[in-house]
Design a protein around this motif. Structure first.
Motif, PDB file in Angstrom:
ATOM      1  N   THR A 104      -3.527   1.022  -3.181  1.00  0.00           N
ATOM      2  CA  THR A 104      -3.366  -0.218  -2.429  1.00  0.00           C
ATOM      3  C   THR A 104      -2.600  -1.249  -3.243  1.00  0.00           C
ATOM      4  OG1 THR A 104      -5.461  -1.133  -3.220  1.00  0.00           O
ATOM      5  CG2 THR A 104      -5.538   0.199  -1.221  1.00  0.00           C
ATOM      6  N   ASN A 109       0.853  -1.187   0.000  1.00  0.00           N
ATOM      7  CA  ASN A 109       0.000   0.000   0.000  1.00  0.00           C
ATOM      8  C   ASN A 109       0.891   1.240   0.000  1.00  0.00           C
ATOM      9  OD1 ASN A 109      -2.402  -1.610   0.348  1.00  0.00           O
ATOM     10  ND2 ASN A 109      -1.780  -1.861   2.480  1.00  0.00           N
ATOM     11  N   LEU A 147       2.088   0.737   5.339  1.00  0.00           N
ATOM     12  CA  LEU A 147       2.033   1.788   4.326  1.00  0.00           C
ATOM     13  C   LEU A 147       3.448   2.139   3.900  1.00  0.00           C
ATOM     14  CD1 LEU A 147      -0.575   4.410   5.661  1.00  0.00           C
ATOM     15  CD2 LEU A 147      -0.915   2.717   3.853  1.00  0.00           C
ATOM     16  N   THR A 174      -7.215   2.907  -6.056  1.00  0.00           N
ATOM     17  CA  THR A 174      -6.723   4.257  -5.761  1.00  0.00           C
ATOM     18  C   THR A 174      -7.814   5.088  -5.092  1.00  0.00           C
ATOM     19  OG1 THR A 174      -7.345   5.037  -7.977  1.00  0.00           O
ATOM     20  CG2 THR A 174      -5.072   4.261  -7.672  1.00  0.00           C
ATOM     21  N   VAL A 203      -8.648   2.820   5.431  1.00  0.00           N
ATOM     22  CA  VAL A 203      -7.542   2.094   6.062  1.00  0.00           C
ATOM     23  C   VAL A 203      -8.016   1.453   7.364  1.00  0.00           C
ATOM     24  CG1 VAL A 203      -5.280   2.368   7.169  1.00  0.00           C
ATOM     25  CG2 VAL A 203      -5.740   3.480   4.967  1.00  0.00           C
ATOM     26  N   LEU A 239       1.182   5.441   0.216  1.00  0.00           N
ATOM     27  CA  LEU A 239       0.529   6.700   0.590  1.00  0.00           C
ATOM     28  C   LEU A 239       1.408   7.855   0.140  1.00  0.00           C
ATOM     29  CD1 LEU A 239      -1.834   8.109   2.151  1.00  0.00           C
ATOM     30  CD2 LEU A 239      -0.261   8.190   4.115  1.00  0.00           C
ATOM     31  N   LEU A 291      -3.859   7.497  -1.905  1.00  0.00           N
ATOM     32  CA  LEU A 291      -3.544   6.101  -1.563  1.00  0.00           C
ATOM     33  C   LEU A 291      -3.694   5.202  -2.781  1.00  0.00           C
ATOM     34  CD1 LEU A 291      -3.083   3.933   0.784  1.00  0.00           C
ATOM     35  CD2 LEU A 291      -5.587   3.691   0.743  1.00  0.00           C
ATOM     36  N   ILE A 329      -9.689   8.266   3.039  1.00  0.00           N
ATOM     37  CA  ILE A 329      -8.575   7.307   3.101  1.00  0.00           C
ATOM     38  C   ILE A 329      -8.434   6.767   4.512  1.00  0.00           C
ATOM     39  CG2 ILE A 329      -6.075   7.029   2.875  1.00  0.00           C
ATOM     40  CD1 ILE A 329      -6.161   9.219   0.710  1.00  0.00           C
TER      41      ILE A 329
END
Length: 418
Positions: free
Chosen positions: A59, A3, A28, A64, A75, A5, A57, A71
Motif C-alpha cells: 500500500t 497502492n 491500484l 505489505t 482492499v 499490486l 500488495l 488482499i
C-alpha cells in the motif's frame, strides 16, 4: 506512492482483486515490467513478501500483504462506503462464508482439474479427475440453490462475495464449467453474467473464453522407438575335446518347464481387457462416449465375467484411510493376475463404520482361478453379477463410477487394479 499490486494479466486471483478495487474505487498500480519467476525471487521482493508468491500488495504507506483472498478482503475494507463487506457483522460473516466455500470447493478443484488434463500433475488419473469435478459441482449446486430466489449472495447489492464467486466461476468456465453445466446451474450462470457485465468490470473480465465442453485429458503420442542395430556376432569359440574324465559326469539337469496358466488356454475372446483399461482411464465413466458405454458395446460374457467382492471382516475396520490401505495390499498380492483382471474397489461409510466392496472384470467364468494368486483371497466373498439384472447392473456401474452407496454408506475412497 500508490497502492501496488504485483500480478500478471492472466492470473485469475489477481483479476478478482482488481475487480474488487474497481468497484471500491481503490486505485491500484500494476507494475508492467514485473517478470514472474525472476522478480519474485529477488532479495528486495522476498524482503517484503517472504514466500515469493503473487498476487502481492504494497500500500501507499508501505504495508505489505500476500495471499489473494486476504488482499481482496483488505482492499474491500479500504472503502467502507462501497458496502463490499456488508452492512453489519452478520452480513460480513455471511460474505466470508460464501467466499471460503467458493475458494475451497470450486476454485481449488478447478485448479486441480486443469493441472491434471494439461499434464502438470502426472500420471493422469481419471477417477481422481472425476472426484475433483464432482466436488466442484456439489458446491455449484449449493450456490445455485441459494441464488434461485436472489440476485446477489448477501443483501440487495454487490458485495465481495459476488465479485469473488464470479471470478471463481469465470475461471471454471474455461476449464470444467462447460455449456451443459452452465445450463444446469443456470442461476450461477445468470449471476456470473450480471457481475462481469457491470460497467466497472467489463474490461477486467475480458476476453470471455468459455468452453463448450469441459477440458479433457489427451494422452501424449507414443514416441516411436528406433530399431536398435543388432550387435555384431561374437566369434565362436573352438570346441575343446572332452577330457576323458568328463565321460563319467552326470548329464546337466534340464531346466524346469514353465507352468502355463490355464486361463491362457481359454478360447480367444472378442473383449480386449487392455483396451478396456485404456478406455476407463481416459474417459468419463458414465454418459455418452463414456467408458461404460464402450464396455457394454464390447463386453464378451463368454470369455469374461463380472463379480462383486466384499471384505468379510468389516467389523475390524477402523480409520477409513487404513481400510483403503487394506485394498492396496490385496491388489499388490493380485499382481500375478494383472493380465486377466480389472478391479475397482472402495471404502464406503465412515471411521469405525465402513465396508470394503467393489467390482471385478476377469477372464473366464469363475473368479477363483484369477484371485487365488493372492494368499488372502479367502478374506473376501465373491458374487457373480448378472448385468441383465437391474440391481446387479447398478452395483457394477456404481463401483466403476465411484458413486456407489450401500445400506446408506457412501463412497469415501477408491482404488483401481488395472
Amino acid at each position: 506512492m500508490s497502492n501496488t499490486l504485483w500480478t500478471v494479466p492472466n492470473q485469475n486471483s489477481g483479476r478478482i482483486i482488481r475487480a474488487v478495487a474497481a468497484v471500491a474505487g481503490v486505485p491500484l498500480e500494476i507494475p508492467t515490467a514485473y517478470e514472474h519467476y525472476v522478480d519474485n525471487k529477488k532479495p528486495e521482493f522476498l524482503a517484503k513478501f517472504p514466500h515469493g508468491k503473487i498476487p502481492a500488495l504494497e500500500t501507499a504507506d508501505g504495508f505489505t500483504l500476500f495471499e489473494s483472498t486476504t488482499i481482496a478482503r483488505y482492499v474491500a475494507g479500504l472503502a467502507p462506503n462501497a458496502g463490499l463487506l456488508g452492512a453489519n457483522t452478520q452480513e460480513t460473516a455471511l460474505i466470508d462464508q460464501w467466499v471460503h466455500l467458493a475458494e475451497s470447493e470450486i476454485d481449488t478443484y478447478t485448479g486441480f482439474s486443469n493441472a491434471l488434463v494439461k499434464g502438470f500433475i502426472t500420471p493422469y488419473n481419471k477417477p481422481i479427475h472425476t472426484i475433483f469435478v464432482e466436488r466442484s459441482e456439489r458446491a455449484l449446486q449449493t450456490l445455485n440453490n441459494h441464488l434461485a430466489s436472489r440476485t446477489f449472495f448477501v443483501g440487495e447489492r454487490i458485495t465481495l462475495a459476488d465479485i469473488f464467486i464470479a471470478g471463481v466461476t469465470f475461471r471454471a468456465a474455461s476449464v470444467s464449467f462447460d455449456a451443459a453445466a452452465r445450463a444446469k446451474y443456470n442461476h450461477v450462470t445468470r449471476h456470473l453474467e450480471t457481475v462481469i457485465n457491470q460497467a466497472q468490470l467489463k474490461d477486467i473480465f475480458s476476453p470471455v473464453e468459455f468452453v463448450e465442453k469441459a477440458l479433457q485429458f489427451v494422452p501424449p503420442p507414443k514416441e516411436k522407438k528406433e530399431p536398435k542395430a543388432a550387435p555384431a556376432a561374437a566369434p565362436k569359440a573352438e570346441k575343446k575335446p572332452k577330457a576323458a574324465e568328463d565321460d563319467e559326469e552326470e548329464p546337466d539337469v534340464p531346466a524346469a518347464p514353465k507352468v502355463k496358466n490355464p486361463l491362457d488356454d481359454l478360447p480367444k475372446s472378442t473383449f480386449n481387457l487392455e483396451d478396456w483399461k485404456r478406455q476407463y482411464s481416459n474417459n468419463d465413466t458414465r454418459g455418452a462416449g463414456g467408458s461404460l458405454e464402450w464396455f457394454y458395446q464390447n463386453y464378451d460374457p463368454a470369455g469374461f465375467s463380472v463379480w462383486r467382492f466384499d471384505f468379510k471382516y468389516n467389523e475390524e475396520l477402523t480409520l477409513t484411510f487404513k481400510s483403503s490401505n487394506q485394498i492396496t495390499g490385496f491388489y499388490n498380492r493380485l499382481e500375478a493376475s494383472r493380465k486377466y483382471l480389472f478391479a475397482s474397489a472402495g471404502v464406503l461409510g465412515e471411521t469405525n463404520n465402513s465396508i470394503i466392496t467393489g467390482a471385478l472384470i476377469l477372464r473366464g467364468s469363475e473368479s477363483t482361478p484369477v484371485v487365488e494368486v493372492a494368499p488372502d483371497y479367502e478374506s473376501y466373498s465373491y458374487t457373480k453379477l448378472d448385468l441383465a439384472n437391474e440391481a446387479d447392473k447398478a452395483f457394477f456401474e456404481g463401483a466403476l463410477a465411484w458413486d456407489l452407496e450401500v445400506d446408506g454408506k457412501k463412497w469415501v475412497d477408491g482404488k483401481l487394479f488395472k
